[in-house]
Write an enzyme that holds these catalytic residues in place. Structure first.
Site, PDB file in Angstrom:
ATOM      1  CE  LYS A  98      -1.117   5.626   7.542  1.00 62.50           C
ATOM      2  NZ  LYS A  98      -0.812   4.721   6.458  1.00 62.50           N
TER       3      LYS A  98
ATOM      4  CG  ASP B 268       5.611   3.588   1.960  1.00 60.42           C
ATOM      5  OD1 ASP B 268       5.581   4.252   3.018  1.00 60.42           O
ATOM      6  OD2 ASP B 268       4.608   3.445   1.219  1.00 60.42           O
TER       7      ASP B 268
ATOM      8  CG  PHE C 139      -1.913   1.159   1.131  1.00 60.36           C
ATOM      9  CD1 PHE C 139      -3.078   1.044   0.375  1.00 60.36           C
ATOM     10  CD2 PHE C 139      -1.664   2.362   1.762  1.00 60.36           C
ATOM     11  CE1 PHE C 139      -3.971   2.100   0.266  1.00 60.36           C
ATOM     12  CE2 PHE C 139      -2.555   3.430   1.654  1.00 60.36           C
ATOM     13  CZ  PHE C 139      -3.710   3.296   0.919  1.00 60.36           C
TER      14      PHE C 139
HETATM   15  C1  PLP Z   1      -0.989   5.052   4.959  1.00 63.54           C
HETATM   16  C2  PLP Z   1       0.094   4.703   4.035  1.00 63.54           C
HETATM   17  C3  PLP Z   1       0.337   5.449   2.872  1.00 63.54           C
HETATM   18  C4  PLP Z   1      -0.565   6.576   2.422  1.00 63.54           C
HETATM   19  O1  PLP Z   1      -0.590   7.630   3.319  1.00 63.54           O
HETATM   20  P1  PLP Z   1      -1.730   8.783   3.183  1.00 63.54           P
HETATM   21  O2  PLP Z   1      -1.304   9.799   4.208  1.00 63.54           O
HETATM   22  O3  PLP Z   1      -3.035   8.133   3.490  1.00 63.54           O
HETATM   23  O4  PLP Z   1      -1.676   9.303   1.820  1.00 63.54           O
HETATM   24  C5  PLP Z   1       1.428   5.115   2.105  1.00 63.54           C
HETATM   25  N1  PLP Z   1       2.235   4.096   2.438  1.00 63.54           N
HETATM   26  C6  PLP Z   1       2.031   3.351   3.543  1.00 63.54           C
HETATM   27  C7  PLP Z   1       2.980   2.247   3.869  1.00 63.54           C
HETATM   28  C8  PLP Z   1       0.946   3.613   4.364  1.00 63.54           C
HETATM   29  O5  PLP Z   1       0.716   2.846   5.442  1.00 63.54           O
END
Ligand code: PLP
Length: 400
Positions: free
Chosen positions: A250, A221, A136
């Site tokens: 986050k 990420d 994700f």
């Molecule tokens: C939540 C998340 C995203 C996206 O973040 P948003 O602030 O919702 O755009 C991207 N990568 C990872 C691993 C995430 O958990």
């Protein structure tokens, strides 16, 4: 307004893209949230790994108040002290990094993908980015195209070209996918949304070797795993490697929206004035809040607590699982924990809610715990008791 009134007003006016729980929160304190009817909930969710210091952390609240009274916005046409100081803090934590600020995880990843494209174009005309199934990376078109879950793609095709998806935690699959067009690989150290999927410890080490051999960028990420969540500042630090690019969001702002991409200085140098931008990126209030988060992580023993109480939770959950045949596996690192079930997670999530514990289900069958890094052992025990009862109750009704 009470819960029902807020929920009704929201339903009447919001686009229905979330499928929310019919509940509205009005305030929080530490590991607890309070709804609009005055009920108290223990928070093992942290607004999706965002409020990692718990609610109302004094350093963060103080920093936000102070900065709000001084200056709330100046734009990236100018500099501000909070942004300059936060960039220095992040660059140092990464080691010789250069920082770009946005407002979310998707924006941080979008910036990383654009940087990788631009670096690839300057290095042999390469543009392809390899990503993993179950990943994700966000909901913008670029990050959605890098996201390896078909359910999020449905109805939005065509996606951005130039992405290749391969199985997660499989180095050979990545090696097979590399060709003359490949510029970068993007991975999460632990797949969060995908179900707290943990690769073998040497996965990132092997990927680093593959990237070095093929001259590719390794993008990690850290949007969910960063800022102490796994018991180290960044998730990749468990492997001893250094990525070329990392992305943060986050928990970075302690509850205030902020995202950041950090790249090795040499890689970042392909981004010249005019190549990318974000109006709100590096907002002074967000940066001030984030500086307070770094202070808390570095001076208040928060990361050590996350490692210790996180391990306690995992150990206790494994003991509980021995008595619950419906639990396949308990996995995780620090305060990102998945309880893999043999059935849907939703009824267990609902049972926890009825006892005022907020947990989250992901990837259908995974109960995901993202408690505050500041959680005490006593609070952990309260949550564990509720989870144990919920798991037993569900086992009792399974097949009934
Ligand atoms: C939540 C998340 C995203 C996206 O973040 P948003 O602030 O919702 O755009 C991207 N990568 C990872 C691993 C995430 O958990």
């Amino acid at each position: 307004m009470n819960n029902a009134e807020i929920v009704e007003l929201a339903h009447a006016n919001l686009i229905n893209n979330y499928g929310c729980m019919p509940l509205a929160f009005v305030r929080g304190h530490g590991a607890y949230l309070y709804d609009a009817d005055g009920n108290r909930y223990l928070d093992f969710f942290c607004g999706l790994a965002v409020t990692s210091l718990g609610h109302g952390y004094p350093r963060v609240v103080g920093a936000i108040k102070q900065q709000a009274e001084k200056l709330t916005h100046a734009s990236n046409v100018f500099h501000t002290e909070p942004m300059a100081r936060l960039a220095a803090r992040i660059a140092k934590a990464f080691g010789d990094g250069r920082v770009f600020f946005g407002n979310s995880g998707a924006e941080a990843n979008e910036a990383a993908l654009k940087l990788a494209r631009r670096w690839g174009h300057a290095n042999g005309g390469r543009f392809e980015i390899i990503s993993t199934l179950g990943s994700f990376h966000g909901r913008t078109f670029g990050t959605l195209s890098a996201t390896g879950q078909e359910k999020y793609h449905e109805g939005f095709q065509p996606l951005v070209p130039g992405f290749k998806l391969v199985p997660y935690a499989d180095v050979a699959a990545i090696e097979r996918a590399i060709d003359a067009k490949t510029a970068a690989i993007i991975v999460e150290p632990i797949q969060g949304e995908g179900g707290v999927v943990m690769p073998r410890p040497e996965y990132l080490v092997r990927l680093r070797e593959v990237c070095d051999r093929a001259r590719l960028l390794l993008i990690v990420d850290e949007v969910q795993t960063g800022m102490g969540r796994t018991g180290k500042l960044f998730g990749y630090q468990h492997s001893g490697i250094k990525p070329d690019i990392i992305t943060l969001a986050k928990a970075l702002g302690g509850g205030i929206p902020i995202g950041a991409m950090v790249a090795r200085a040499e890689v970042a140098s392909v981004m010249t004035p005019g190549t990318h931008g974000s109006t709100f990126g590096g907002n002074p209030i967000a940066c001030a809040a984030s500086l307070a988060v770094f202070d808390a992580l570095e001076h208040d023993g928060v990361i050590a607590n996350a490692a210790e109480v996180g391990q306690y939770l995992i150990t206790r959950l494994r003991e509980i699982a021995k008595e619950c045949p419906d639990v396949r596996e308990v996995r995780g690192q620090g305060m990102i924990i998945g309880v893999a079930l043999k059935h849907a997670a939703k009824p267990v999530v609902d049972a926890c809610f009825r006892e005022r514990l907020i947990v989250n289900g992901t990837a259908d069958t995974i109960l995901r715990l993202l408690p505050p890094l500041t959680l005490t052992k006593e609070e952990a025990d309260t949550g564990l008791g509720i989870i144990e009862r919920a798991l037993r109750a569900e086992a009792g009704t399974a097949g009934a």
